[in-house]
Write an enzyme that holds these catalytic residues in place. Structure first.
Site, PDB file in Angstrom:
ATOM      1  N   TYR A  33       0.834  -1.203   0.000  1.00 15.96           N
ATOM      2  CA  TYR A  33       0.000   0.000   0.000  1.00 15.96           C
ATOM      3  C   TYR A  33       0.862   1.242   0.000  1.00 15.96           C
ATOM      4  CZ  TYR A  33       0.710   1.049   5.022  1.00 15.96           C
ATOM      5  OH  TYR A  33       1.237   1.381   6.244  1.00 15.96           O
ATOM      6  N   ARG A  52       8.238   4.578  -4.323  1.00 13.02           N
ATOM      7  CA  ARG A  52       8.299   3.551  -3.270  1.00 13.02           C
ATOM      8  C   ARG A  52       7.278   2.442  -3.531  1.00 13.02           C
ATOM      9  NH1 ARG A  52       7.579   5.610   2.742  1.00 13.02           N
ATOM     10  NH2 ARG A  52       5.412   5.662   2.063  1.00 13.02           N
ATOM     11  N   ARG A 100      -7.386 -20.370  -2.092  1.00 15.86           N
ATOM     12  CA  ARG A 100      -6.368 -20.164  -1.054  1.00 15.86           C
ATOM     13  C   ARG A 100      -5.247 -21.187  -1.181  1.00 15.86           C
ATOM     14  NH1 ARG A 100      -4.662 -21.631   4.050  1.00 15.86           N
ATOM     15  NH2 ARG A 100      -3.739 -19.894   5.202  1.00 15.86           N
ATOM     16  N   LYS A 147       6.475  -1.807   2.090  1.00 15.82           N
ATOM     17  CA  LYS A 147       5.255  -1.260   2.700  1.00 15.82           C
ATOM     18  C   LYS A 147       4.090  -2.226   2.469  1.00 15.82           C
ATOM     19  CE  LYS A 147       3.063   3.279   3.342  1.00 15.82           C
ATOM     20  NZ  LYS A 147       3.222   3.346   4.789  1.00 15.82           N
ATOM     21  N   GLU A 179      11.657   3.044  14.414  1.00 18.18           N
ATOM     22  CA  GLU A 179      10.833   4.135  13.861  1.00 18.18           C
ATOM     23  C   GLU A 179       9.538   4.197  14.642  1.00 18.18           C
ATOM     24  OE1 GLU A 179       9.631   3.297   9.780  1.00 18.18           O
ATOM     25  OE2 GLU A 179       9.581   1.153  10.207  1.00 18.18           O
ATOM     26  N   LEU A 204      10.855   1.557   7.299  1.00 15.10           N
ATOM     27  CA  LEU A 204      10.322   2.018   6.019  1.00 15.10           C
ATOM     28  C   LEU A 204      11.086   3.280   5.609  1.00 15.10           C
ATOM     29  CD1 LEU A 204       7.878   1.427   4.049  1.00 15.10           C
ATOM     30  CD2 LEU A 204       6.850   3.448   5.116  1.00 15.10           C
TER      31      LEU A 204
END
Ligand code: PDD
Length: 295
Positions: A33, A52, A100, A147, A179, A204
């Protein structure tokens, strides 16, 4: 008026924007995301966010769902369609939908969604007064530079911090702050140097962080990229965090330690001012009729 959401090539009212149960984003957190800020109609640091996004997708082998230019057009259309002057644009790309199975089919088509979340991002109470952050051991996996939507560690850490009377939480591992749970962490030393840890798989690579590093260098402020411990953070002169959704937010208490007089300090105020100047120079998404029809 219902919010419009972009989903795999179509703009749909939220009530009709649906992803299949068998989507790997839902079943495995197999998705990437991005979050870009819109402040007073300006699109902030978006080139960094899209770069990114491409990097994160590449790291886990999901195909880009569109070109970066096409994604940028979608972002701008969404902002106009939903008339959002302040808030965030959320992008999510999952590997796609299949029965799945841990092993993904090699030829899956990614699921690509984009949505707007209106919210005041600038001149918030947190940015004015500063916030208190708790400190907890970093519970996340070892590829925090990607991310992904696998955010359970951050969800639980933020929840516990809030229950403990804090506004947010900073994470530490191996004796160093990594972070914030959804932000980059900075401290300011007593001789006025800004410190933030270097990029690595442990954090990140923040886009706001990147932009701020360039701004402070141009302004003559001194910044060191080095690790710092929870102890050093607790006795720092100032601290702040950065992200697309919080911009530059002063941190005035870390765990039990109140920094200085408990109010945002002069270096943090300068960084906030530099960033807001850059925000006002950012490209503006002008309100105009959207070029696409909802399907
Ligand atoms: N989070 N570190 C983590 C773990 C983050 O989740 C974020 C952003 C940042 C700051 O990155 P940037 O400056 O590029 O926003 C650092 C977003 C806002 C979120 O998850 O909503």
């Amino acid at each position: 008026m219902e919010r419009e959401i972009y989903i795999n090539g179509a703009y749909l009212p939220e009530s009709r924007a649906q992803v299949p149960v068998m989507d790997r984003g839902f079943l495995f957190g197999d998705a990437i995301y991005e979050v870009t800020a819109v402040v007073d109609g300006h699109l902030i640091d978006n080139d960094l966010h899209l770069a990114r996004l491409a990097r994160s997708l590449g790291e886990i082998g999901i195909a880009m769902p569109a070109t970066l230019a096409e994604i940028c057009t979608i972002q701008q259309d969404l902002v106009r369609r939903n008339a959002m002057t302040d808030g965030t644009i959320y992008l999510q790309v999952s590997r796609g939908t299949q029965e799945r199975n841990f092993l993904p089919d090699p030829d899956m088509r990614p699921t690509f969604i984009a949505l707007t979340q209106p919210k005041q991002l600038a001149d918030t109470r947190a940015q004015t007064n500063g916030i208190a952050v708790d400190l907890v051991e970093d519970p996340r996996w070892l590829r925090c530079d990607i991310k992904t939507t696998q955010l359970l560690g951050q969800v639980l850490a933020k929840q516990a911090a809030r229950q403990g009377g804090f506004d947010d939480v900073w994470l530490h591992r191996d004796g160093q702050i990594t972070e914030g749970a959804s932000s980059s962490a900075f401290i300011v030393t007593h001789d006025g140097r800004i410190v933030t840890r270097p990029n690595s798989p442990a954090i990140l690579p923040g886009c706001t962080r990147r932009a701020i590093m360039d701004l402070v260098a141009q302004d003559g402020l001194r910044l060191d990229e080095r690790g710092f411990s929870p102890q050093e953070a607790g006795t720092a002169a100032e601290a702040f965090l950065t992200s697309a959704s919080s911009l530059v937010t002063p941190v005035v208490r870390i765990g039990a330690h109140v920094l200085g007089d408990g109010r945002p300090g002069p270096v943090t105020r300068r960084v906030q001012a530099l960033y807001m100047q850059a925000v006002r120079r950012s490209p503006r998404i002008l309100p105009q009729s959207a070029p696409y029809e909802a399907v």
